[in-house]
Design a protein around this motif. Structure first.
Motif, PDB file in Angstrom:
ATOM      1  N   ASP A   1      -1.194  12.615   4.227  1.00  0.00           N
ATOM      2  CA  ASP A   1      -2.182  11.686   3.633  1.00  0.00           C
ATOM      3  C   ASP A   1      -2.343  10.146   4.414  1.00  0.00           C
ATOM      4  O   ASP A   1      -3.793   9.933   4.891  1.00  0.00           O
ATOM      5  N   ASN A   2      -0.840   9.825   5.358  1.00  0.00           N
ATOM      6  CA  ASN A   2      -0.642   8.450   5.702  1.00  0.00           C
ATOM      7  C   ASN A   2      -0.546   8.450   6.658  1.00  0.00           C
ATOM      8  O   ASN A   2       0.027   7.161   7.583  1.00  0.00           O
ATOM      9  N   SER A   3      -0.053   9.638   7.569  1.00  0.00           N
ATOM     10  CA  SER A   3       0.004   9.893   8.554  1.00  0.00           C
ATOM     11  C   SER A   3      -1.277  10.344   9.734  1.00  0.00           C
ATOM     12  O   SER A   3      -1.048  11.437   9.893  1.00  0.00           O
TER      13      SER A   3
ATOM     14  N   MET B   1       1.248  13.795   0.771  1.00  0.00           N
ATOM     15  CA  MET B   1       1.039  12.005   1.112  1.00  0.00           C
ATOM     16  C   MET B   1       1.176  11.984   1.786  1.00  0.00           C
ATOM     17  O   MET B   1       0.684  10.581   2.680  1.00  0.00           O
ATOM     18  N   LEU B   2       2.686  12.134   2.702  1.00  0.00           N
ATOM     19  CA  LEU B   2       2.929  11.802   4.157  1.00  0.00           C
ATOM     20  C   LEU B   2       1.650  12.132   5.246  1.00  0.00           C
ATOM     21  O   LEU B   2       1.305  11.235   6.210  1.00  0.00           O
TER      22      LEU B   2
ATOM     23  N   LYS C   1      -2.139  17.346   9.298  1.00  0.00           N
ATOM     24  CA  LYS C   1      -3.221  17.210   8.071  1.00  0.00           C
ATOM     25  C   LYS C   1      -5.023  17.639   8.796  1.00  0.00           C
ATOM     26  O   LYS C   1      -5.293  17.029   9.461  1.00  0.00           O
TER      27      LYS C   1
ATOM     28  N   ALA D   1       0.820  -1.771  -0.008  1.00  0.00           N
ATOM     29  CA  ALA D   1       0.395  -0.237   0.076  1.00  0.00           C
ATOM     30  C   ALA D   1       0.818   1.382  -0.114  1.00  0.00           C
ATOM     31  O   ALA D   1       0.634   2.254  -0.470  1.00  0.00           O
ATOM     32  N   ASP D   2       2.307   0.910   0.260  1.00  0.00           N
ATOM     33  CA  ASP D   2       3.283   2.963   0.097  1.00  0.00           C
ATOM     34  C   ASP D   2       4.357   2.764  -0.449  1.00  0.00           C
ATOM     35  O   ASP D   2       5.211   3.033  -0.175  1.00  0.00           O
TER      36      ASP D   2
ATOM     37  N   VAL E   1       4.382   5.813  -2.173  1.00  0.00           N
ATOM     38  CA  VAL E   1       4.733   7.012  -1.301  1.00  0.00           C
ATOM     39  C   VAL E   1       6.547   7.239  -0.595  1.00  0.00           C
ATOM     40  O   VAL E   1       7.187   7.140  -1.472  1.00  0.00           O
TER      41      VAL E   1
END
Length: 360
Positions: free
Chosen positions: A309-311, A306-307, A358, A288-289, A292
């Motif tokens: 978005d995923n953190s 994107m970091l 975010k 999935a990563d 990234v």
């Protein structure tokens, strides 16, 4: 004359950021050791792709190129070089093959370095292959307008043989010490080699070939499967920034190895992450990563965005630099400001406690 003590200097490099990069690379190496033993069939494909990319991009960085068709034929040794550029591409192909196949028997000594340089130019009619520079040189850079300026003045030609011998000795002493991480020793050696600029031509290509050689000799085989040269080309602005930062004060023995060391560790880590991603793709289990981790088809600013978005947790600048080590602090700061200005992220805390999250 300039002195070198990699054991002593390495201790000053062990900041939280550098230590974090070292830990991440060591962990990635462990994963690769397992993956290569489980799927040796996949490695043939990766090796073939990386070989072409390495030969192509390392030469292209120096303005040396040919058509894709001719490149493929030269790499496969199906045609003979037909001009100066192709002669130099063929030389890089040969030295890369030697390093891939025989690295355990190629210690970094002055004579070995001279032999590799000779082989780099063996297809040309140039007489300086395998010889240290016979005149003083300078490292030139061009700005966006095409103007040239001297970025660094290497030591004089007369001092070159002794300086190369000294960095080879310093490298050997650091490895024998047993307490200095080889990755730090490699980074210091390559930075010093680049600063000495020991040849009339081919210094950049030799620095990249020696990087691979030293990585392989210390068990870091990722460059066989993922082109380190390609990653350097992809991040060459950051590469030149790091070089410039680490060469300041070099002639006086007052330079800071950290910028270049962290850059190189970041490139190595990026190579391991790309290896993970390609193994997943080739075996049908894409992570999935993956986007990234490798940054494919994404700008540096998009990768930073994107970091978030995923953190779910707030990120500091140091967190971002650790996760995306090929991106400079300047780019991180510029992107964070842009993301704040458009309302994508929110700033928390002040000074050392500053974090970003975010905006939900």
């Amino acid at each position: 004359m300039r002195q070198f003590d990699y054991v002593k200097t390495a201790k000053t490099l062990l900041t939280p950021r550098t230590t974090g990069l070292l830990t991440a690379v060591h962990e990635a190496k462990g994963r690769q050791d397992v993956q290569t033993s489980l799927r040796p069939d996949v490695l043939t494909t990766l090796t073939a792709v990386a070989r072409v990319q390495s030969i192509d991009t390392s030469n292209r960085i120096e303005g040396i190129s040919t058509s894709d068709k001719r490149l493929g034929a030269l790499v496969a040794e199906k045609v003979a070089p037909r001009n100066r550029a192709e002669e130099e591409i063929a030389g890089y192909r040969d030295v890369l093959a030697t390093i891939h196949e025989s690295h355990d028997y190629i210690p970094p000594t002055p004579n070995v370095i001279l032999q590799l340089h000779h082989d780099l130019f063996r297809h040309t009619s140039l007489a300086f292959g395998g010889r240290f520079k016979d005149s003083d040189n300078v490292i030139i850079e061009r700005d966006a307008t095409g103007e040239q300026r001297v970025r660094f003045a290497p030591p004089p030609a007369l001092a070159t043989p002794e300086l190369v011998a000294r960095i080879c000795d310093a490298y050997a002493e650091a490895l024998q010490d047993g307490h200095t991480d080889p990755l730090l020793t490699i980074a210091m050696f390559i930075l010093d080699f680049t600063c000495i600029h020991p040849f009339n031509d081919g210094n950049g290509r030799m620095s990249r070939l020696l990087t691979l050689l030293l990585l392989y000799r210390n068990g870091y085989q990722v460059g066989k499967y993922i082109s380190i040269e390609h990653l350097i080309e992809r991040s060459k602005d950051t590469y030149y920034e790091a070089l410039a930062a680490s060469t300041t004060g070099w002639n006086e023995g007052a330079n800071d190895y950290a910028p270049f060391t962290n850059y190189l560790l970041g490139v190595i880590l990026a190579a391991y992450r790309e290896f993970d991603d390609r193994i997943s793709a080739l075996t049908g289990h894409a992570g999935a990563d993956s986007i990234v981790a490798t940054g494919r088809r994404a700008t540096k600013a998009q990768r930073i965005a994107m970091l978030f978005d995923n953190s779910p947790s707030p990120l500091s600048k140091a967190d971002i630099l650790l996760k995306l080590p090929d991106i400079s602090m300047t780019t991180v700061e510029r992107t964070l400001k842009a993301l704040q200005d458009d309302g994508t992220i929110t700033k928390l805390g002040t000074s050392r406690n500053t974090r970003y999250v975010k905006h939900r």
